[in-house]
Design a protein around this motif. Sequence first.
Motif, short mmCIF file in Angstrom:
data_model
loop_
_atom_site.label_atom_id
_atom_site.label_comp_id
_atom_site.label_asym_id
_atom_site.label_seq_id
_atom_site.Cartn_x
_atom_site.Cartn_y
_atom_site.Cartn_z
N HIS A 1 0.83 -1.21 0.00
CA HIS A 1 0.00 0.00 0.00
C HIS A 1 0.86 1.25 0.00
CE1 HIS A 1 -2.63 3.12 1.92
NE2 HIS A 1 -3.43 2.68 0.96
N GLY A 2 2.01 1.19 0.69
CA GLY A 2 2.91 2.34 0.70
C GLY A 2 3.40 2.70 -0.69
N PHE A 3 3.78 1.70 -1.48
CA PHE A 3 4.23 1.96 -2.85
C PHE A 3 3.08 2.45 -3.73
CE2 PHE A 3 7.86 -0.85 -1.72
CZ PHE A 3 8.87 0.01 -2.11
N LEU A 4 1.90 1.88 -3.55
CA LEU A 4 0.76 2.32 -4.34
C LEU A 4 0.38 3.76 -4.01
CD1 LEU A 4 -1.43 -0.91 -4.13
CD2 LEU A 4 -0.31 -0.02 -6.17
N TRP B 1 7.13 -1.36 -8.08
CA TRP B 1 7.57 -1.98 -6.83
C TRP B 1 6.43 -2.63 -6.09
CZ3 TRP B 1 12.06 -3.59 -5.26
CH2 TRP B 1 13.22 -3.01 -5.79
N ALA B 2 5.24 -2.04 -6.17
CA ALA B 2 4.08 -2.67 -5.54
C ALA B 2 3.83 -4.04 -6.15
CB ALA B 2 2.84 -1.78 -5.71
N THR C 1 -7.64 -6.48 -2.62
CA THR C 1 -8.37 -5.20 -2.69
C THR C 1 -7.41 -4.03 -2.73
OG1 THR C 1 -10.21 -6.20 -1.45
CG2 THR C 1 -10.14 -3.80 -1.57
N THR C 2 -6.33 -4.11 -1.94
CA THR C 2 -5.33 -3.05 -1.95
C THR C 2 -4.73 -2.88 -3.34
OG1 THR C 2 -4.77 -3.44 0.37
CG2 THR C 2 -3.13 -2.30 -0.96
N MET C 3 -4.42 -3.98 -3.99
CA MET C 3 -3.82 -3.93 -5.34
C MET C 3 -4.82 -3.39 -6.37
SD MET C 3 -0.62 -4.85 -5.51
CE MET C 3 -0.39 -5.44 -7.20
N ILE C 4 -6.03 -3.91 -6.35
CA ILE C 4 -7.04 -3.51 -7.34
C ILE C 4 -7.35 -2.02 -7.19
CG2 ILE C 4 -9.43 -3.83 -8.06
CD1 ILE C 4 -9.06 -6.80 -7.08
N SER C 5 -7.59 -1.61 -5.95
CA SER C 5 -7.90 -0.20 -5.69
C SER C 5 -6.71 0.70 -6.01
CB SER C 5 -8.30 -0.03 -4.22
OG SER C 5 -8.49 1.32 -3.90
N GLY C 6 -5.51 0.27 -5.63
CA GLY C 6 -4.32 1.08 -5.86
C GLY C 6 -4.02 1.28 -7.33
N PHE C 7 -4.13 0.22 -8.12
CA PHE C 7 -3.88 0.36 -9.56
C PHE C 7 -4.94 1.24 -10.21
CE2 PHE C 7 -0.71 -2.80 -9.00
CZ PHE C 7 0.09 -2.77 -10.13
#
Length: 706
Positions: A223-226, A233-234, A252-258
């Motif tokens: 989440h920090g990288f996103l 890096w994420a 969810t963190t990945m989907i939302s972050g991207f």
Amino acid sequence: MRHFPPFSNTNQPTLTKLIISLIHSSKTTPQLHQIHAQIILHSLSHNAPLITQLISSSSLLRSLDYAAALFRRFPNPNSFVFNAFIRALSDNAHFNSAISHLAHMLRRGARPDRLTFPFVLRSVAALGEAGLGGVVHGLVVKVGVEMDLFVRVCLVDMYVKVGCLVGALQVFDESPERVKVGSVILWNVLINGCCRGGELGRAVAMFEAMPERSSGSWNVLIHGFLRVGDLGWARRFFDRMPREMKNVVTWTTMISGFSQNEDHEQGLGLFRRMLEEGVRPNDHTIVSALSACASIGALRTGVWIHEYISKKGLRLSRIVGTALVDMYAKCGKIDSASQVFEEVREKNLLTWTVMISGWATNGCSDLALQCFEDMRNSGIQPDDVVFLAILTACSHSGMVKEGLRLFNSMRFDHAIEPNVKHYASMVDLFGRAGQLEEALNFIENIPIKPDFVVWGALFCACRAHKNIQMAELASEKLLQLEPTHPGSYIFLSNIYAAVGRWEDVERVRLKMKSKSIEKPPGWSYIEVDGQVHRFLAGDKTHQRSREIFTKLEELTVRASAEGYNPDTKWVLHNIEEEEKEDALGSHSEKLALAFGIMSTPNGTPIMIVKNLRVCGDCHSLMKYVSMARDGLEHNFARVIVETDSVALKHLIQQDLARSMHRPSTALIKDFKELDMGCGKGINVRTFGQISLLPEFSYIANTCIHA
């Protein structure tokens, strides 16, 4: 009425345990009142464990007034009673009061302990008071609980949240090894602090040094990288993460972050992969995926997600229902949006706002106004965002008088002070109606200093109505406010081009070049078979690039047979005509159109999202391609204009039910005339069943297009 067992023959310790069990099983505040009555009847009002449990349960039921009354009436509260009430205050966001009751506790002679400080520290963090945090830290040391694991984690978390990373690192470094080795959460909190403070290198170093990692450790770092937009890096850490540790929070963190970083394709790809790996999404996962669909017009994927919800028997919660309404509205399926809206049982202000905005931006202004009245009749009071949506409806339908009435109602009937977005919306309302003098007069009389948004709304209206003199005035104001932003230069260049003032066009372009100001690259999205494809102008990176250019040549030939001629005024005028035609021929939306036609069966509507304004030549090509004899069945066009994620987040759409006698080949996202202000397209033009509409981008809370 609750029925109580007979208490008369029960000794006090047993009776206390019995009453505590009843308190824990209570579901409402009136039930607690009944139990309290029994406590009074049995002369147990001074029983600290019972009052402590009553205060805690009252807090859980959000009955803080009752908890406060219980605390005030207890004659000599001990640390247990104080702790329960301080926690109740903190849990209910009364942070100042929670901290003041720590001082009250000390004055009364009650000694704080390891259960007092976590909630006081949380209150300090919520208030962002670093100095006060230092005072509480000193008290922690004085009391002697600084080495307690729970307290130590809360100290690090407090320093992180008040922005004092140095303090957090010091507390961590001074922790005994047994604490560091035995507490993954202590590491996680500090890694999160490093990420929040932009110290990603230090966060990675701490992560690699951890004696043990949990799913939370990976999630915090990813989440920090996103958060800073470092998707590479994420993704690396996500791929390194053991599969058994990837939980729904990770996905969810990945989907939302991207998606939040504008890489919606990868976000949706991750959502599909998540389901393939058997991970069940939660509401937040689904909302993130639907948001990505709305952003790039991925209607088929959005429908597939809706079908997944139905097939799996997932409850249509308010948050998911609202996201579905938003997705359908932004993809032009306003009837589907309305149907889902009716299915959402517990509608809140956001649900109504999304539906009102959907009607407004799809050109259904009467239904938007009716929905607004239905919301008010349901007992929900409008806020500033709802009024912005309803002003959009008035603007799109040319209802100047109704817009003025609602604007005044917002101020005088609902005591909502207009902000810059509302003023820009009113300028847009006048501008669309061609009342440019009224728009300028409105700007000159607003009580706040007009900013980029307001002048941008006037600029766009001038462009639409070809008022060069007023456009130059608005442009001057825009350049004063944002002298290095490309939008102002590009818009002025385009307005000169529209009236053939090519020397002025060249002067503006050279000025941009001398200041090293570049316009953003144009791209187009298209969804085919549930997969989203992205094209740039002249793009030859697609695996079917050769076929795409061949198909585009074929379409150009067919369109030429219908009367199409390349409109070379849409490229710089100081190059040869043949070069101009070549430059026009590889625009991203044309490549997307060719790919869509060659990749889908006859009769399949095609939706293309364009981030910049589609040029007139592309409009012309779409028109003549739609008129070509291709045997496709008749379809209605729908125009969608949508914003990006920068500012107002209003997606502007218009429902166009116009058609020509020739069958349709494509539905292209763009708009004919560009708008500013609150992000609304104007005078959208549809050719046959091919509609042009772009995703336009907001610049400093407005939208300026190249």
